[in-house]
Design a protein around this motif. Sequence first.
Motif, mmCIF file in Angstrom:
data_model
loop_
_atom_site.group_PDB
_atom_site.id
_atom_site.type_symbol
_atom_site.label_atom_id
_atom_site.label_comp_id
_atom_site.label_asym_id
_atom_site.label_seq_id
_atom_site.Cartn_x
_atom_site.Cartn_y
_atom_site.Cartn_z
ATOM 1 N N MET A 23 0.833 -1.208 0.000
ATOM 2 C CA MET A 23 0.000 0.000 0.000
ATOM 3 C C MET A 23 0.871 1.263 0.000
ATOM 4 S SD MET A 23 -3.210 -0.821 -0.083
ATOM 5 C CE MET A 23 -4.122 0.520 0.601
ATOM 6 N N VAL A 24 1.952 1.226 0.765
ATOM 7 C CA VAL A 24 2.859 2.375 0.809
ATOM 8 C C VAL A 24 3.535 2.554 -0.551
ATOM 9 C CG1 VAL A 24 4.900 3.348 1.932
ATOM 10 C CG2 VAL A 24 3.219 2.092 3.291
ATOM 11 N N GLY A 25 3.967 1.448 -1.146
ATOM 12 C CA GLY A 25 4.572 1.512 -2.476
ATOM 13 C C GLY A 25 3.593 2.020 -3.521
ATOM 14 N N LEU A 26 2.337 1.609 -3.402
ATOM 15 C CA LEU A 26 1.309 2.087 -4.326
ATOM 16 C C LEU A 26 1.134 3.602 -4.208
ATOM 17 C CD1 LEU A 26 -0.933 1.447 -6.383
ATOM 18 C CD2 LEU A 26 -2.468 1.106 -4.426
ATOM 19 N N ALA A 27 1.145 4.120 -2.984
ATOM 20 C CA ALA A 27 1.015 5.573 -2.788
ATOM 21 C C ALA A 27 2.180 6.312 -3.453
ATOM 22 C CB ALA A 27 0.949 5.909 -1.303
ATOM 23 N N TRP A 28 3.401 5.814 -3.270
ATOM 24 C CA TRP A 28 4.562 6.447 -3.897
ATOM 25 C C TRP A 28 4.478 6.345 -5.412
ATOM 26 C CZ3 TRP A 28 7.155 9.861 -1.423
ATOM 27 C CH2 TRP A 28 7.427 9.735 -0.062
ATOM 28 N N GLY A 29 4.066 5.180 -5.917
ATOM 29 C CA GLY A 29 3.947 4.993 -7.362
ATOM 30 C C GLY A 29 2.905 5.912 -7.971
ATOM 31 N N LEU A 30 1.743 6.032 -7.317
ATOM 32 C CA LEU A 30 0.705 6.945 -7.812
ATOM 33 C C LEU A 30 1.180 8.391 -7.779
ATOM 34 C CD1 LEU A 30 -2.552 5.401 -6.313
ATOM 35 C CD2 LEU A 30 -1.878 5.511 -8.724
ATOM 36 N N ALA A 31 1.940 8.744 -6.752
ATOM 37 C CA ALA A 31 2.481 10.108 -6.676
ATOM 38 C C ALA A 31 3.387 10.378 -7.879
ATOM 39 C CB ALA A 31 3.246 10.313 -5.371
ATOM 40 N N ALA A 32 4.208 9.407 -8.237
ATOM 41 C CA ALA A 32 5.101 9.569 -9.392
ATOM 42 C C ALA A 32 4.309 9.706 -10.689
ATOM 43 C CB ALA A 32 6.072 8.395 -9.470
ATOM 44 N N VAL A 33 3.274 8.876 -10.846
ATOM 45 C CA VAL A 33 2.446 8.942 -12.051
ATOM 46 C C VAL A 33 1.725 10.282 -12.126
ATOM 47 C CG1 VAL A 33 0.403 7.968 -13.182
ATOM 48 C CG2 VAL A 33 2.181 6.451 -12.285
ATOM 49 N N PHE A 34 1.118 10.701 -11.007
ATOM 50 C CA PHE A 34 0.414 11.987 -10.988
ATOM 51 C C PHE A 34 1.363 13.142 -11.291
ATOM 52 C CE2 PHE A 34 -3.054 10.322 -7.906
ATOM 53 C CZ PHE A 34 -3.764 9.808 -8.967
ATOM 54 N N LEU A 35 2.578 13.080 -10.760
ATOM 55 C CA LEU A 35 3.556 14.135 -11.020
ATOM 56 C C LEU A 35 3.915 14.179 -12.502
ATOM 57 C CD1 LEU A 35 5.436 16.351 -9.988
ATOM 58 C CD2 LEU A 35 7.138 14.575 -9.544
ATOM 59 N N LEU A 36 4.145 13.028 -13.096
ATOM 60 C CA LEU A 36 4.480 12.963 -14.515
ATOM 61 C C LEU A 36 3.340 13.525 -15.375
ATOM 62 C CD1 LEU A 36 6.404 12.017 -16.763
ATOM 63 C CD2 LEU A 36 5.215 9.817 -16.681
ATOM 64 N N VAL A 37 2.112 13.120 -15.073
ATOM 65 C CA VAL A 37 0.963 13.597 -15.837
ATOM 66 C C VAL A 37 0.762 15.096 -15.616
ATOM 67 C CG1 VAL A 37 -1.541 13.372 -16.176
ATOM 68 C CG2 VAL A 37 -0.133 11.338 -15.859
ATOM 69 N N THR A 38 1.036 15.581 -14.407
ATOM 70 C CA THR A 38 0.943 17.021 -14.126
ATOM 71 C C THR A 38 1.927 17.790 -14.999
ATOM 72 O OG1 THR A 38 0.305 16.592 -11.827
ATOM 73 C CG2 THR A 38 1.134 18.790 -12.327
ATOM 74 N N ILE A 39 3.133 17.270 -15.115
ATOM 75 C CA ILE A 39 4.176 17.953 -15.883
ATOM 76 C C ILE A 39 3.835 17.989 -17.368
ATOM 77 C CG2 ILE A 39 6.583 17.777 -16.628
ATOM 78 C CD1 ILE A 39 7.190 16.699 -13.780
ATOM 79 N N ILE A 40 3.301 16.891 -17.897
ATOM 80 C CA ILE A 40 3.049 16.855 -19.342
ATOM 81 C C ILE A 40 1.686 17.422 -19.737
ATOM 82 C CG2 ILE A 40 4.615 14.930 -19.716
ATOM 83 C CD1 ILE A 40 2.178 13.095 -19.943
ATOM 84 N N SER A 41 0.833 17.698 -18.751
ATOM 85 C CA SER A 41 -0.493 18.237 -19.057
ATOM 86 C C SER A 41 -0.390 19.684 -19.530
ATOM 87 C CB SER A 41 -1.392 18.159 -17.825
ATOM 88 O OG SER A 41 -2.645 18.735 -18.096
ATOM 89 N N SER A 42 -1.219 20.030 -20.514
ATOM 90 C CA SER A 42 -1.200 21.403 -21.031
ATOM 91 C C SER A 42 -2.357 22.245 -20.497
ATOM 92 C CB SER A 42 -1.238 21.384 -22.564
ATOM 93 O OG SER A 42 -2.426 20.749 -22.999
ATOM 94 N N ASP A 43 -3.365 21.607 -19.931
ATOM 95 C CA ASP A 43 -4.523 22.322 -19.410
ATOM 96 C C ASP A 43 -4.232 22.822 -17.996
ATOM 97 O OD1 ASP A 43 -7.165 23.275 -19.100
ATOM 98 O OD2 ASP A 43 -7.763 21.366 -18.181
#
Length: 137
Positions: free
Chosen positions: A13-33
Motif C-alpha cells: 500500500m505504501v509503495g502504491l502511494a509512492w507509485g501513484l504520486a510519481a504517475v500523478f507528477l508525470l501527468v501534471t508535468i506533461i499536461s497542457s490544461d
Amino acid sequence: MNPPRTWSPQPGMVGLAWGLAAVFLLVTIISSDPMSRVFLGLATLVQLALGAHGTFVRPRLLVDDSGLTVRTLSGPRRLPWHEVKVRLVRTRRFGRETPTLELDWQHGEDEQLFVLTTVDLGTDPRDVADVLHALRP
C-alpha cells in the motif's frame, strides 16, 4: 517474557502511494490544461503525504511486556499498560461494519486518543485487539 510484536501499514500500500504520486507528477508535468495541472498537482501532494506517512510511521504500533509504543509523525509515544485502555470499536456506515482499535491514554492531566484502522495496522484491528488483550499483564 514475550517478544515484541509490531504492526505497520502494508508495504504494498505504501509503495502504491509512492507509485501513484510519481504517475500523478508525470501527468501534471506533461499536461497542457491549467485546471488539470492544478487538480493533478493536488492529487500528487495527497499521494506524497500518504506515502510519507506510511513510510515514516513504521512500525505504527509496537507492543511488549511493559506497554505499547504508537508511532506518529511527531515521533513515538510510549504508553505503559496501566495508563492505556484498549477498545475495539465497530462503526456501521453504508451497510458495512468497520472495526477500529482505540487506545485511550491518560497520564495525570494529559490524555490522548489514538485511533488505528486496518490501513494503519496492516491487518484486521480485531486480531490486534485479541493480541493486546492476551499480552496485557
